[in-house]
Design an enzyme around this catalytic site. Structure first.
Site, PDB file in Angstrom:
ATOM      1  N   ARG A 228       0.849  -1.190   0.000  1.00  0.00           N
ATOM      2  CA  ARG A 228       0.000   0.000   0.000  1.00  0.00           C
ATOM      3  C   ARG A 228       0.882   1.235   0.000  1.00  0.00           C
ATOM      4  O   ARG A 228       1.908   1.266   0.695  1.00  0.00           O
ATOM      5  CB  ARG A 228      -0.893   0.031   1.260  1.00  0.00           C
ATOM      6  CG  ARG A 228      -2.083  -0.891   1.220  1.00  0.00           C
ATOM      7  CD  ARG A 228      -3.157  -0.422   0.238  1.00  0.00           C
ATOM      8  NE  ARG A 228      -4.307  -1.304   0.193  1.00  0.00           N
ATOM      9  CZ  ARG A 228      -4.485  -2.315  -0.663  1.00  0.00           C
ATOM     10  NH1 ARG A 228      -3.563  -2.597  -1.557  1.00  0.00           N
ATOM     11  NH2 ARG A 228      -5.576  -3.048  -0.635  1.00  0.00           N
ATOM     12  N   GLU A 257      -3.027   7.325  -5.004  1.00  0.00           N
ATOM     13  CA  GLU A 257      -3.233   6.824  -6.364  1.00  0.00           C
ATOM     14  C   GLU A 257      -4.684   7.046  -6.799  1.00  0.00           C
ATOM     15  O   GLU A 257      -5.587   7.039  -5.949  1.00  0.00           O
ATOM     16  CB  GLU A 257      -2.864   5.330  -6.429  1.00  0.00           C
ATOM     17  CG  GLU A 257      -3.639   4.437  -5.484  1.00  0.00           C
ATOM     18  CD  GLU A 257      -3.082   3.016  -5.474  1.00  0.00           C
ATOM     19  OE1 GLU A 257      -1.863   2.836  -5.235  1.00  0.00           O
ATOM     20  OE2 GLU A 257      -3.880   2.087  -5.710  1.00  0.00           O
ATOM     21  N   HIS A 275      -0.896   0.044 -10.063  1.00  0.00           N
ATOM     22  CA  HIS A 275      -1.556  -0.915  -9.136  1.00  0.00           C
ATOM     23  C   HIS A 275      -2.067  -2.154  -9.898  1.00  0.00           C
ATOM     24  O   HIS A 275      -3.273  -2.410  -9.948  1.00  0.00           O
ATOM     25  CB  HIS A 275      -2.697  -0.228  -8.372  1.00  0.00           C
ATOM     26  CG  HIS A 275      -3.021  -0.949  -7.087  1.00  0.00           C
ATOM     27  ND1 HIS A 275      -3.487  -0.321  -5.970  1.00  0.00           N
ATOM     28  CD2 HIS A 275      -2.937  -2.266  -6.748  1.00  0.00           C
ATOM     29  CE1 HIS A 275      -3.674  -1.194  -4.998  1.00  0.00           C
ATOM     30  NE2 HIS A 275      -3.348  -2.393  -5.460  1.00  0.00           N
TER      31      HIS A 275
HETATM   32  O1  A2R Z   1       3.154  -8.507  11.853  1.00  0.00           O
HETATM   33  P1  A2R Z   1       2.903  -9.958  11.571  1.00  0.00           P
HETATM   34  O2  A2R Z   1       3.947 -10.859  12.140  1.00  0.00           O
HETATM   35  O3  A2R Z   1       1.477 -10.348  11.844  1.00  0.00           O
HETATM   36  O4  A2R Z   1       3.096 -10.067   9.959  1.00  0.00           O
HETATM   37  C1  A2R Z   1       2.146  -9.519   9.048  1.00  0.00           C
HETATM   38  C2  A2R Z   1       2.663  -8.217   8.443  1.00  0.00           C
HETATM   39  N1  A2R Z   1       2.215  -7.042   9.236  1.00  0.00           N
HETATM   40  C3  A2R Z   1       3.060  -6.167   9.807  1.00  0.00           C
HETATM   41  N2  A2R Z   1       4.385  -6.086   9.820  1.00  0.00           N
HETATM   42  C4  A2R Z   1       4.931  -5.078  10.523  1.00  0.00           C
HETATM   43  N3  A2R Z   1       4.233  -4.156  11.190  1.00  0.00           N
HETATM   44  C5  A2R Z   1       2.879  -4.188  11.197  1.00  0.00           C
HETATM   45  N4  A2R Z   1       2.182  -3.257  11.879  1.00  0.00           N
HETATM   46  C6  A2R Z   1       2.231  -5.235  10.483  1.00  0.00           C
HETATM   47  N5  A2R Z   1       0.941  -5.584  10.283  1.00  0.00           N
HETATM   48  C7  A2R Z   1       0.951  -6.689   9.517  1.00  0.00           C
HETATM   49  O5  A2R Z   1       2.086  -8.175   7.123  1.00  0.00           O
HETATM   50  C8  A2R Z   1       2.054 -10.440   7.843  1.00  0.00           C
HETATM   51  O6  A2R Z   1       3.243 -11.174   7.648  1.00  0.00           O
HETATM   52  C9  A2R Z   1       1.884  -9.501   6.666  1.00  0.00           C
HETATM   53  C10 A2R Z   1       0.495  -9.564   6.048  1.00  0.00           C
HETATM   54  O7  A2R Z   1       0.281 -10.864   5.596  1.00  0.00           O
HETATM   55  P2  A2R Z   1      -1.191 -11.398   5.273  1.00  0.00           P
HETATM   56  O8  A2R Z   1      -2.117 -10.983   6.350  1.00  0.00           O
HETATM   57  O9  A2R Z   1      -1.071 -12.854   4.950  1.00  0.00           O
HETATM   58  O10 A2R Z   1      -1.607 -10.572   4.007  1.00  0.00           O
HETATM   59  P3  A2R Z   1      -1.417 -10.894   2.455  1.00  0.00           P
HETATM   60  O11 A2R Z   1      -2.530 -11.715   1.969  1.00  0.00           O
HETATM   61  O12 A2R Z   1      -0.022 -11.369   2.210  1.00  0.00           O
HETATM   62  O13 A2R Z   1      -1.583  -9.429   1.848  1.00  0.00           O
HETATM   63  C11 A2R Z   1      -0.746  -8.358   2.275  1.00  0.00           C
HETATM   64  C12 A2R Z   1      -1.191  -7.019   1.716  1.00  0.00           C
HETATM   65  C13 A2R Z   1      -2.668  -6.701   1.735  1.00  0.00           C
HETATM   66  O14 A2R Z   1      -3.148  -6.299   2.985  1.00  0.00           O
HETATM   67  C14 A2R Z   1      -2.789  -5.588   0.720  1.00  0.00           C
HETATM   68  O15 A2R Z   1      -2.488  -4.352   1.317  1.00  0.00           O
HETATM   69  C15 A2R Z   1      -1.698  -5.931  -0.270  1.00  0.00           C
HETATM   70  O16 A2R Z   1      -0.899  -6.943   0.352  1.00  0.00           O
HETATM   71  O17 A2R Z   1      -2.290  -6.428  -1.425  1.00  0.00           O
END
Ligand code: A2R
Length: 309
Positions: A228, A257, A275
């Protein structure tokens, strides 16, 4: 009994076609007088199909039961307001992992090897005069992934195929992953040649890639954002790219964007993409099918396929 659902923006064609077969779809974005259109149907709407749903709209739909988002990110749905109104929210995870990971590696190679610039160079007839120059490669470099989630892991696998060393940062260390963990983004940025952003947007990650992180990545460092635009301090990124404090950037997402900082257009150290992470026929079809499957499950009283809340 027909089920009335609301769309407030265009969705992928196959998704719209299936929705139209199964539901009574009302398209707010096609109405000339939107207020009158909404006032007429609001009391019948039981579902919203697509993302971009804020508290004011939720408040106008007393019978709303579910918001079926299109995409994995839910930062443009007011989750708090949905919860408060007892409205379920779903997204379309997993089915886009490969497409986003493919584009990420493609943009990394494009940036390292200046593929868009080379194409332009040939088209402009400049080749007979001189070569394009020598650039860098991915082989042997270290890539730090911010957000080693579903998509991040697919990027990591492909980065290994490019003979890169993979490390990652998230809020917690993960068991059973073969990559080194950094508990701070700053320390990871300092140690990386490439920094790939694939974490969600929203309050918890707003400008998490600060000027200090970008400076730690440094004059030879390459930033890749496929998560993002809000993850990055964009003005600081532009400033550092312009003055050589950051080596390069491959960007598929932007803070405002489709507006892109015009200062980037003149830079050869930047690859820009509108995007396109999930933008393939097969992935958009699969995302649409997941959206519909969530609605179908909800109205059949079955467990949701991919609930967010
Ligand atoms: O923080 P963790 O250990 O829960 O890892 C998650 C990480 N994450 C963060 N890392 C650092 N600081 C934060 N505040 C934080 N919040 C979340 O992002 C996790 O490894 C990763 C997200 O993975 P998923 O929930 O499996 O999401 P996915 O399907 O890989 O999609 C990621 C993003 C979407 O939310 C859209 O913004 C974009 O890709 O298309």
């Amino acid at each position: 009994m027909p089920i009335d659902i609301l769309q407030t923006g265009k969705l992928h064609a196959s998704c719209e076609a299936t929705l139209a077969e199964r539901y009574t779809v009302h398209k707010l974005h096609e109405a000339t007088d939107k207020d009158a259109f909404l006032a007429e149907i609001a009391s019948r709407i039981r579902a919203h199909a697509g993302s971009g749903v804020q508290a004011d709209l939720i408040g106008k739909l007393p019978k709303l039961e579910i918001i079926a988002g299109f995409g994995v990110g839910t930062d443009n749905i007011d989750i708090g307001a949905a919860k408060a109104a007892n409205v379920r929210v779903t997204n379309t995870p997993d089915v886009l992992n490969d497409a986003v990971a493919e584009l990420t590696i493609g943009m990394m190679i494009a940036l390292a090897r200046r593929i868009p610039q080379g194409d332009r160079f040939v088209r402009d007839g400049k080749w007979p005069g001189a070569g394009l120059g020598l650039f860098s490669e991915l082989t042997g470099k270290t890539v730090g992934i911010l957000g080693l989630g579903r998509i991040g892991k697919e990027i990591a696998t492909r980065a290994q195929a490019m003979k890169m060393r993979v490390v990652y940062h998230g809020r917690k260390r993960q068991d059973n992953v073969p990559y080194s963990y950094y508990d701070t983004l700053l320390a990871m940025a300092r140690d990386c040649d490439w920094l790939v952003l694939i974490a969600p947007g929203g309050q918890g990650t707003d400008r998490i890639v600060s000027r200090a992180v970008l400076e730690a990545l440094g004059p030879k460092g390459m930033l890749v954002n496929v998560g993002r635009g809000t993850l990055v301090d964009e003005p600081a990124m532009v400033d550092l790219l312009l003055n050589g404090g950051l080596g390069g950037a491959a960007l598929d997402v932007f803070e405002n964007e489709p507006q892109v900082p015009a200062a980037l257009f003149a830079l050869d150290t930047v690859v820009l993409s509108p995007h396109q992470g999930s933008a393939t026929h097969q992935t958009r079809d699969a995302m649409g099918a997941t959206l519909v499957a969530n609605l179908d499950a909800h109205f059949a009283g079955k467990p949701l396929i991919s609930p967010v809340v």
